[in-house]
Scaffold this motif. Structure first.
Motif, PDB file in Angstrom:
ATOM      1  N   ALA A 171      -5.842 -36.547  50.593  1.00 25.48           N
ATOM      2  CA  ALA A 171      -4.925 -35.651  51.308  1.00 25.48           C
ATOM      3  C   ALA A 171      -4.678 -34.377  50.505  1.00 25.48           C
ATOM      4  O   ALA A 171      -4.608 -33.272  51.066  1.00 25.48           O
ATOM      5  CB  ALA A 171      -3.607 -36.383  51.578  1.00 25.48           C
ATOM      6  N   ARG A 172      -4.561 -34.532  49.178  1.00 30.11           N
ATOM      7  CA  ARG A 172      -4.338 -33.353  48.329  1.00 30.11           C
ATOM      8  C   ARG A 172      -5.543 -32.405  48.403  1.00 30.11           C
ATOM      9  O   ARG A 172      -5.394 -31.176  48.517  1.00 30.11           O
ATOM     10  CB  ARG A 172      -4.089 -33.800  46.896  1.00 30.11           C
ATOM     11  CG  ARG A 172      -3.760 -32.642  45.960  1.00 30.11           C
ATOM     12  CD  ARG A 172      -3.541 -33.113  44.530  1.00 30.11           C
ATOM     13  NE  ARG A 172      -2.327 -33.920  44.438  1.00 30.11           N
ATOM     14  CZ  ARG A 172      -2.308 -35.205  44.165  1.00 30.11           C
ATOM     15  NH1 ARG A 172      -3.448 -35.850  43.978  1.00 30.11           N
ATOM     16  NH2 ARG A 172      -1.173 -35.860  44.076  1.00 30.11           N
ATOM     17  N   ASP A 173      -6.761 -32.979  48.310  1.00 25.14           N
ATOM     18  CA  ASP A 173      -7.964 -32.145  48.391  1.00 25.14           C
ATOM     19  C   ASP A 173      -8.057 -31.435  49.743  1.00 25.14           C
ATOM     20  O   ASP A 173      -8.402 -30.241  49.819  1.00 25.14           O
ATOM     21  CB  ASP A 173      -9.209 -33.011  48.179  1.00 25.14           C
ATOM     22  CG  ASP A 173      -9.274 -33.576  46.763  1.00 25.14           C
ATOM     23  OD1 ASP A 173      -8.582 -33.018  45.891  1.00 25.14           O
ATOM     24  OD2 ASP A 173     -10.003 -34.563  46.555  1.00 25.14           O
ATOM     25  N   LYS A 174      -7.736 -32.165  50.805  1.00 27.47           N
ATOM     26  CA  LYS A 174      -7.795 -31.570  52.144  1.00 27.47           C
ATOM     27  C   LYS A 174      -6.772 -30.454  52.275  1.00 27.47           C
ATOM     28  O   LYS A 174      -7.061 -29.386  52.863  1.00 27.47           O
ATOM     29  CB  LYS A 174      -7.532 -32.657  53.185  1.00 27.47           C
ATOM     30  CG  LYS A 174      -7.755 -32.186  54.625  1.00 27.47           C
ATOM     31  CD  LYS A 174      -9.217 -31.862  54.864  1.00 27.47           C
ATOM     32  CE  LYS A 174      -9.461 -31.499  56.334  1.00 27.47           C
ATOM     33  NZ  LYS A 174     -10.866 -31.140  56.590  1.00 27.47           N
ATOM     34  N   THR A 175      -5.575 -30.675  51.721  1.00 27.43           N
ATOM     35  CA  THR A 175      -4.527 -29.653  51.778  1.00 27.43           C
ATOM     36  C   THR A 175      -4.948 -28.399  51.032  1.00 27.43           C
ATOM     37  O   THR A 175      -4.752 -27.275  51.508  1.00 27.43           O
ATOM     38  CB  THR A 175      -3.223 -30.207  51.194  1.00 27.43           C
ATOM     39  OG1 THR A 175      -2.825 -31.364  51.940  1.00 27.43           O
ATOM     40  CG2 THR A 175      -2.110 -29.168  51.250  1.00 27.43           C
ATOM     41  N   GLN A 177      -7.958 -27.416  50.492  1.00 26.21           N
ATOM     42  CA  GLN A 177      -9.010 -26.749  51.266  1.00 26.21           C
ATOM     43  C   GLN A 177      -8.415 -25.910  52.403  1.00 26.21           C
ATOM     44  O   GLN A 177      -8.806 -24.764  52.636  1.00 26.21           O
ATOM     45  CB  GLN A 177      -9.988 -27.784  51.837  1.00 26.21           C
ATOM     46  CG  GLN A 177     -10.828 -28.480  50.776  1.00 26.21           C
ATOM     47  CD  GLN A 177     -11.701 -29.567  51.365  1.00 26.21           C
ATOM     48  OE1 GLN A 177     -11.714 -29.769  52.586  1.00 26.21           O
ATOM     49  NE2 GLN A 177     -12.434 -30.261  50.507  1.00 26.21           N
ATOM     50  N   VAL A 178      -7.452 -26.482  53.100  1.00 26.29           N
ATOM     51  CA  VAL A 178      -6.829 -25.760  54.209  1.00 26.29           C
ATOM     52  C   VAL A 178      -6.062 -24.550  53.691  1.00 26.29           C
ATOM     53  O   VAL A 178      -6.113 -23.455  54.289  1.00 26.29           O
ATOM     54  CB  VAL A 178      -5.892 -26.701  54.999  1.00 26.29           C
ATOM     55  CG1 VAL A 178      -5.104 -25.923  56.041  1.00 26.29           C
ATOM     56  CG2 VAL A 178      -6.709 -27.799  55.670  1.00 26.29           C
ATOM     57  N   GLN A 179      -5.334 -24.723  52.571  1.00 25.73           N
ATOM     58  CA  GLN A 179      -4.611 -23.597  52.006  1.00 25.73           C
ATOM     59  C   GLN A 179      -5.551 -22.485  51.560  1.00 25.73           C
ATOM     60  O   GLN A 179      -5.278 -21.298  51.777  1.00 25.73           O
ATOM     61  CB  GLN A 179      -3.765 -24.079  50.815  1.00 25.73           C
ATOM     62  CG  GLN A 179      -2.577 -24.930  51.216  1.00 25.73           C
ATOM     63  CD  GLN A 179      -1.836 -25.452  50.010  1.00 25.73           C
ATOM     64  OE1 GLN A 179      -2.338 -25.386  48.886  1.00 25.73           O
ATOM     65  NE2 GLN A 179      -0.639 -25.977  50.236  1.00 25.73           N
ATOM     66  N   ALA A 180      -6.672 -22.869  50.945  1.00 25.12           N
ATOM     67  CA  ALA A 180      -7.648 -21.861  50.527  1.00 25.12           C
ATOM     68  C   ALA A 180      -8.207 -21.120  51.728  1.00 25.12           C
ATOM     69  O   ALA A 180      -8.387 -19.887  51.706  1.00 25.12           O
ATOM     70  CB  ALA A 180      -8.768 -22.526  49.732  1.00 25.12           C
ATOM     71  N   ARG A 181      -8.480 -21.827  52.788  1.00 27.52           N
ATOM     72  CA  ARG A 181      -9.010 -21.180  53.999  1.00 27.52           C
ATOM     73  C   ARG A 181      -7.966 -20.249  54.607  1.00 27.52           C
ATOM     74  O   ARG A 181      -8.281 -19.136  55.057  1.00 27.52           O
ATOM     75  CB  ARG A 181      -9.433 -22.235  55.016  1.00 27.52           C
ATOM     76  CG  ARG A 181     -10.035 -21.647  56.291  1.00 27.52           C
ATOM     77  CD  ARG A 181     -10.593 -22.749  57.192  1.00 27.52           C
ATOM     78  NE  ARG A 181     -11.108 -22.198  58.434  1.00 27.52           N
ATOM     79  CZ  ARG A 181     -12.303 -21.625  58.562  1.00 27.52           C
ATOM     80  NH1 ARG A 181     -13.088 -21.510  57.508  1.00 27.52           N
ATOM     81  NH2 ARG A 181     -12.709 -21.160  59.730  1.00 27.52           N
ATOM     82  N   ALA A 182      -6.693 -20.695  54.606  1.00 32.91           N
ATOM     83  CA  ALA A 182      -5.636 -19.850  55.162  1.00 32.91           C
ATOM     84  C   ALA A 182      -5.482 -18.572  54.343  1.00 32.91           C
ATOM     85  O   ALA A 182      -5.313 -17.473  54.896  1.00 32.91           O
ATOM     86  CB  ALA A 182      -4.324 -20.615  55.195  1.00 32.91           C
ATOM     87  N   GLU A 183      -5.543 -18.683  53.021  1.00 31.45           N
ATOM     88  CA  GLU A 183      -5.443 -17.499  52.176  1.00 31.45           C
ATOM     89  C   GLU A 183      -6.608 -16.553  52.389  1.00 31.45           C
ATOM     90  O   GLU A 183      -6.446 -15.329  52.408  1.00 31.45           O
ATOM     91  CB  GLU A 183      -5.372 -17.940  50.711  1.00 31.45           C
ATOM     92  CG  GLU A 183      -4.082 -18.669  50.345  1.00 31.45           C
ATOM     93  CD  GLU A 183      -4.119 -19.189  48.932  1.00 31.45           C
ATOM     94  OE1 GLU A 183      -5.174 -19.002  48.274  1.00 31.45           O
ATOM     95  OE2 GLU A 183      -3.119 -19.778  48.481  1.00 31.45           O
ATOM     96  N   ALA A 184      -7.806 -17.142  52.577  1.00 31.93           N
ATOM     97  CA  ALA A 184      -8.980 -16.297  52.827  1.00 31.93           C
ATOM     98  C   ALA A 184      -8.840 -15.551  54.146  1.00 31.93           C
ATOM     99  O   ALA A 184      -9.151 -14.345  54.242  1.00 31.93           O
ATOM    100  CB  ALA A 184     -10.242 -17.157  52.828  1.00 31.93           C
TER     101      ALA A 184
END
Length: 228
Positions: A171-175, A177-184
């Motif tokens: 769950a931490r890794d998925k979070t 990843q999603v945060q990195a995508r949102a920032e991008a």
């Protein structure tokens, strides 16, 4: 998953083996067999005592008959009946001989009775010691069984906690990843990279917009009344 299945299979196999062995039941069965043996010894002892007393009673009756025959022989001799006295004494001899044989049998039973009494006492003492040992073994077995159950529970808890830790890490890794995508995406929106224009297009647009603003400003100046 395979490790968990193997662990569960081992636990179930161990429990099935414990039920099959049933140490407590086996201890109880052994105790019951000893009690049954003690009962048989006591029953045999009672039978021997009864038989001995019967033989002693028979021997006593024969010796009483011998005494009576001796008295009859004395009377016969006193009255001059020697032949009758002889017959009475012969019968007395037979009775006393039979009494001696019976007394010998009773004596043998007396010895056997003493042996059975000693065996009964030893067996009763052994059963008493076994009873104490049985309770101790039951207590030790139940304590060990409880420790095994605690160990199994702890092992199962460890397995579940490992699964929980793995789920949390996923769950931490998925979070992340999603945060990195949102920032991008936010950066792309901020820089205008999502409108489909190149940097040159945006620069030309900015120049054109600036020229338009300057033209409008000049127009407004010309339309305003001149100051005198």
């Amino acid at each position: 998953m395979w490790r968990r299945l193997l662990f569960l299979w081992r636990v179930k196999s161990s429990r099935a083996a414990d039920r099959a062995e049933a140490p407590e039941q086996r201890l109880d069965d052994a105790y019951d067999r000893q009690l049954e043996l003690l009962h048989q010894v006591r029953h045999g002892l009672a039978a021997i005592v009864t038989a001995r007393k019967q033989l002693e009673a028979q021997a006593a009756a024969l010796r009483g008959r011998g005494a009576k025959l001796e008295a009859e022989a004395r009377v016969a001799l006193a009255t001059g009946h020697e032949d009758a006295a002889r017959v009475a004494l012969e019968r007395r001899a037979v009775a006393l001989a039979e009494a001696a044989e019976i007394e010998e049998e009773a004596s043998a039973l007396q010895s056997r009775q003493g042996e059975l009494v000693a065996s009964q006492e030893r067996l009763a003492e052994r059963i008493t010691r076994y009873r104490s040992e049985q309770e101790r073994l039951k207590t030790s077995y139940n304590a060990a069984k409880a420790m095994v159950e605690i160990g199994e529970a702890a092992t199962g808890l460890g397995q579940r906690m490992a699964d929980v830790g793995l789920a949390i890490q996923r769950a931490r890794d998925k979070t992340e990843q999603v945060q990195a995508r949102a920032e991008a995406l936010d950066e792309l929106v901020t820089t205008g990279s999502l409108d489909g224009r190149t940097p040159l297009d945006r620069e030309l647009a900015a120049v054109a917009s600036s020229a338009t603003v300057e033209g409008e400003l000049e127009r407004l100046k010309n339309e305003s009344p001149k100051r005198t």
